[in-house]
Design an enzyme around this catalytic site. Structure first.
Site, PDB file in Angstrom:
ATOM      1  N   GLY A 319       0.821  -1.198   0.000  1.00  0.00           N
ATOM      2  CA  GLY A 319       0.000   0.000   0.000  1.00  0.00           C
ATOM      3  C   GLY A 319       0.860   1.255   0.000  1.00  0.00           C
ATOM      4  O   GLY A 319       1.968   1.290  -0.539  1.00  0.00           O
ATOM      5  N   SER A 320       0.355   2.289   0.659  1.00  0.00           N
ATOM      6  CA  SER A 320       1.030   3.589   0.605  1.00  0.00           C
ATOM      7  C   SER A 320       2.336   3.634   1.380  1.00  0.00           C
ATOM      8  O   SER A 320       3.081   4.617   1.255  1.00  0.00           O
ATOM      9  CB  SER A 320       0.088   4.687   1.107  1.00  0.00           C
ATOM     10  OG  SER A 320      -1.003   4.854   0.208  1.00  0.00           O
ATOM     11  N   THR A 321       2.645   2.608   2.189  1.00  0.00           N
ATOM     12  CA  THR A 321       3.973   2.590   2.810  1.00  0.00           C
ATOM     13  C   THR A 321       5.062   2.514   1.739  1.00  0.00           C
ATOM     14  O   THR A 321       6.200   2.921   1.972  1.00  0.00           O
ATOM     15  CB  THR A 321       4.124   1.402   3.779  1.00  0.00           C
ATOM     16  OG1 THR A 321       3.987   0.176   3.057  1.00  0.00           O
ATOM     17  CG2 THR A 321       3.062   1.450   4.878  1.00  0.00           C
ATOM     18  N   GLU A 667      -6.861   7.353   4.434  1.00  0.00           N
ATOM     19  CA  GLU A 667      -6.015   6.507   5.259  1.00  0.00           C
ATOM     20  C   GLU A 667      -5.989   6.970   6.708  1.00  0.00           C
ATOM     21  O   GLU A 667      -5.546   6.255   7.570  1.00  0.00           O
ATOM     22  CB  GLU A 667      -4.596   6.473   4.689  1.00  0.00           C
ATOM     23  CG  GLU A 667      -4.549   5.849   3.313  1.00  0.00           C
ATOM     24  CD  GLU A 667      -3.140   5.769   2.763  1.00  0.00           C
ATOM     25  OE1 GLU A 667      -2.226   6.324   3.391  1.00  0.00           O
ATOM     26  OE2 GLU A 667      -2.945   5.151   1.709  1.00  0.00           O
TER      27      GLU A 667
END
Length: 667
Positions: A319-321, A667
């Protein structure tokens, strides 16, 4: 007898008989001389073996301890009754005799008969374990002369933390017949002897097993002990010291509560893994004996996969990590961090539309704000500009797509895709839409929680940190490891670190819930929410269903990576909650509390009672719901067929690697 002919005949017969007797006597005398003079020593040894026996003394298994010497796996006394099928004369009579001395229920008897029928006769079968001292004494007195039955005093493996360390430490179990045939080690058929079956117990089995001793004893013809002639002591296995902190591991497992997921904390300076939690799990104390069939079936059927070590074997879209990787790759490619990109909430490529999680968009965004806002549109554009190969190269430099030299079996390396990978795997060319998805940690890319923790430690330290579990650092007198530089300019790393600080501490970041309550300790982090299902065009037209309204298995994964203190990074952490909905709302608070424990344990512990009470309430609600559903199923089965109404459950498709990203929840 005066007849000469008759006398002659008698004399001949007497002569022949005498010769025969003399010959037989000479033969016996010769044989006796042969046995006495030439075979005497051999038969003397055989007689000695019948009278003198060498009995194995199994070695005590080495302890596994944490970094502070607290036991994670230890031994405790165990009294048991064992049966050797090859020596049993009458099984029914033997079981009747045993039942006259100790309790033996019908299920145990069935299990004993099943074991006898399914394994070689030389393999011992456990009749009962954990006998009390009176029971053990009674077996020694009343069953001593029963063929094939022996009361054994041994040690059993004990795991003080139970399921909180199960996936890391593993468990021990009885050797298989195949293992004995391969090694012919007599220890493997010794009653009650155990070897490592999973986790560190399995990987380090040779070091933990030790060397057997022997007792020389004199016995009667019936095998009864007369006296002990001498003993050669066993050599216990080595004590294995890990980098894990038992108290931190226990706290983290409790903090996860009823969530399914993983939490890892790594020391940015030494690479020491301070905790490596995967929940839910199983009790290794049960697995080290004999797992009841009902429990085994329940563990296998559980959709939270308690048998899977999620920390090392679980694979998830980051994901956005992953935007940390894309940011560093863009900087390495020469992208100006001050360049402004307009985000309207959507990005078009060809006839398809990729959405940002902010439906109305973020307006003008540069690199400094892109990480705190987690603006998908910014990373779509930058990812497309620099290309997948540049992104993949940076991902590998930060530790993704790798297996590490750890005593943990079954590590999953994940996938870091590039053009060459897709050509090898599918025989197809890479598509631009796939780059857009990869830039925000979706599509083909999958990672495990350990890799995300290493990635964060490398960003925090600027060095190629390598994780380790076996303590051989300062605690044992050695110098801490010196990790080489990543070769990434410090200015690039500083920009990313500041972005992670703003994610948590700026008013517009996506993880205000991770803000530290510890004075002078600032947490830096990055949220991630990974989609696990494909959203159809029809659903998009109707409106995307909220995660809370979906079945648990169809909800997004929640991720959060962090390090602290931000000014001088010491610890990095990764948190993944399977189907946890949103990283900023649910994963970030767990990371905050775990990192708080590293600096102020009492403050972190104070938050646990309310969390555990809430988890207990949810478990009770789930139990009641499952019970009601079971009753409803039973009632439906009792209904006439013409009254039954079968509604097909909704079907969900797994997202394609190049499918446009639909609108997502914040998020």
């Amino acid at each position: 007898m005066d007849d000469p002919a008759r006398r002659l005949g008698f004399s001949r017969r007497a002569l022949l008989l005498g010769a025969g007797m003399a010959g037989t006597g000479a033969l016996l005398a010769g044989r006796l001389a042969w046995l006495s003079l030439f075979e005497g020593e051999r038969y003397q040894l055989k007689a000695q073996e019948n009278r003198i026996q060498n009995r194995l003394i199994p070695p005590r298994r080495g302890w596994i301890v944490d970094r502070n010497g607290k036991p994670l796996a230890m031994n405790r006394p165990d009294y048991r009754l064992e049966l050797r099928p090859a020596e049993v004369v009458d099984l029914d009579a033997t079981l009747i005799a045993i039942r006259a001395v100790i309790d033996l229920d019908i299920n145990n008897e069935y299990r004993i008969r099943d074991d006898i029928g399914s394994q070689p006769s030389f393999m011992p079968v456990v009749v009962r374990q954990n006998l009390t001292w009176p029971e053990f004494s009674a077996c020694n007195v009343r069953l001593a002369t029963l063929p094939g039955v022996s009361a054994v005093q041994s040690f059993s493996r004990y795991y003080p933390e139970g399921d909180r360390l199960a996936h890391l430490i593993g468990y021990v179990g009885a050797p298989t017949p195949e293992q004995y045939r391969e090694s012919r080690d007599a220890l493997l058929i010794y009653p009650g002897f155990r070897i490592g079956k999973d986790g560190i117990e399995r990987h380090e089995d040779k070091h933990l097993r030790g060397t057997a001793g022997a007792a020389r004893v004199e016995v009667t013809a019936r095998g009864e002990l007369v006296r002990e002639l001498g003993t050669s002591a066993d050599d216990p296995g080595d004590t294995l010291k890990l980098t894990i902190d038992r108290e931190l591991q226990s706290y983290t497992a409790r903090r996860l509560a009823d969530n399914s997921g993983s939490v890892i904390v790594i020391d940015c300076q030494t690479g020491d893994l301070r905790c490596m939690v995967s929940m839910p799990a199983y009790d290794p104390n049960i697995f080290s004996t004999r797992v009841p069939a009902a429990l085994w079936q329940a563990l296998q059927a559980d959709d939270h996969t308690p048998l899977l070590n999620k920390s090392a074997m679980g694979l998830y879209p980051p994901g956005s990590t992953f935007k940390l990787v894309t940011t560093l790759a863009a900087l390495a490619a020469g992208v100006d961090p001050d360049e402004m990109i307009g985000c309207s909430g959507a990005y078009r490529l060809g006839t398809n539309t990729w959405h940002c999680h902010a439906r109305r968009g973020h307006g003008g965004v540069n690199m400094h704000r892109a990480l705190p806002l987690s603006c998908d549109t910014y990373f779509y554009i930058m990812g497309r500009r620099i290309g997948i190969d540049a992104i993949a190269a940076m991902a590998r430099r930060l530790g993704l797509g790798q297996e590490y030299e750890l005593p943990v079996p079954g590590q999953a390396s994940g996938i870091v895709p590039d053009k060459a990978w897709k050509q090898r795997r599918y025989g197809k060319s890479w598509r631009e839409g796939e780059t857009l998805n990869a830039a925000i940690g979706q599509g083909y890319i999958i990672t495990n929680p350990l890799q995300l923790a290493v990635m964060t430690a490398r960003v925090a330290s600027g060095r190629a940190v390598m994780p380790r579990l076996i303590a051989d650092g300062p605690q044992n007198g050695a110098l801490p490891p010196e990790f080489p530089s990543l070769g990434i300019p410090e200015a690039h790393l500083a920009l990313v670190r500041q972005g992670m600080i703003d994610v948590v501490n700026a008013g517009y970041g996506t993880a205000p819930a991770a803000r530290s309550a510890v004075p002078d300790v600032v947490i830096a982090g990055k949220t991630g929410t990974a989609q696990v299902r494909r959203i159809s065009m029809a659903e998009r037209r109707r409106g995307v269903i909220r995660n809370e309204a979906l079945p648990w298995k169809q909800r997004d994964h929640a991720l959060f990576v962090a390090f602290a203190p931000a000014s001088a990074p010491r610890y990095a952490a990764s948190v993944i909650l399977e189907h946890g909905i949103a990283g900023g709302r649910y994963a970030a608070p767990i990371a905050r509390d775990v990192l708080t424990y590293m600096f102020e344990p009492q403050r972190a512990l104070a938050a646990l009672p309310a969390i555990e009470a809430d988890a207990a309430r949810r478990r009770a609600e789930r139990t009641a719901t499952e019970a009601a559903a079971s009753i409803a199923r039973d009632r439906q089965q009792m209904m006439p067929s013409w009254l039954k109404i079968d509604l097909a459950p909704p079907e969900y498709e797994i997202a394609d690697a190049d499918a446009p990203q639909p609108p997502r929840e914040p998020e």
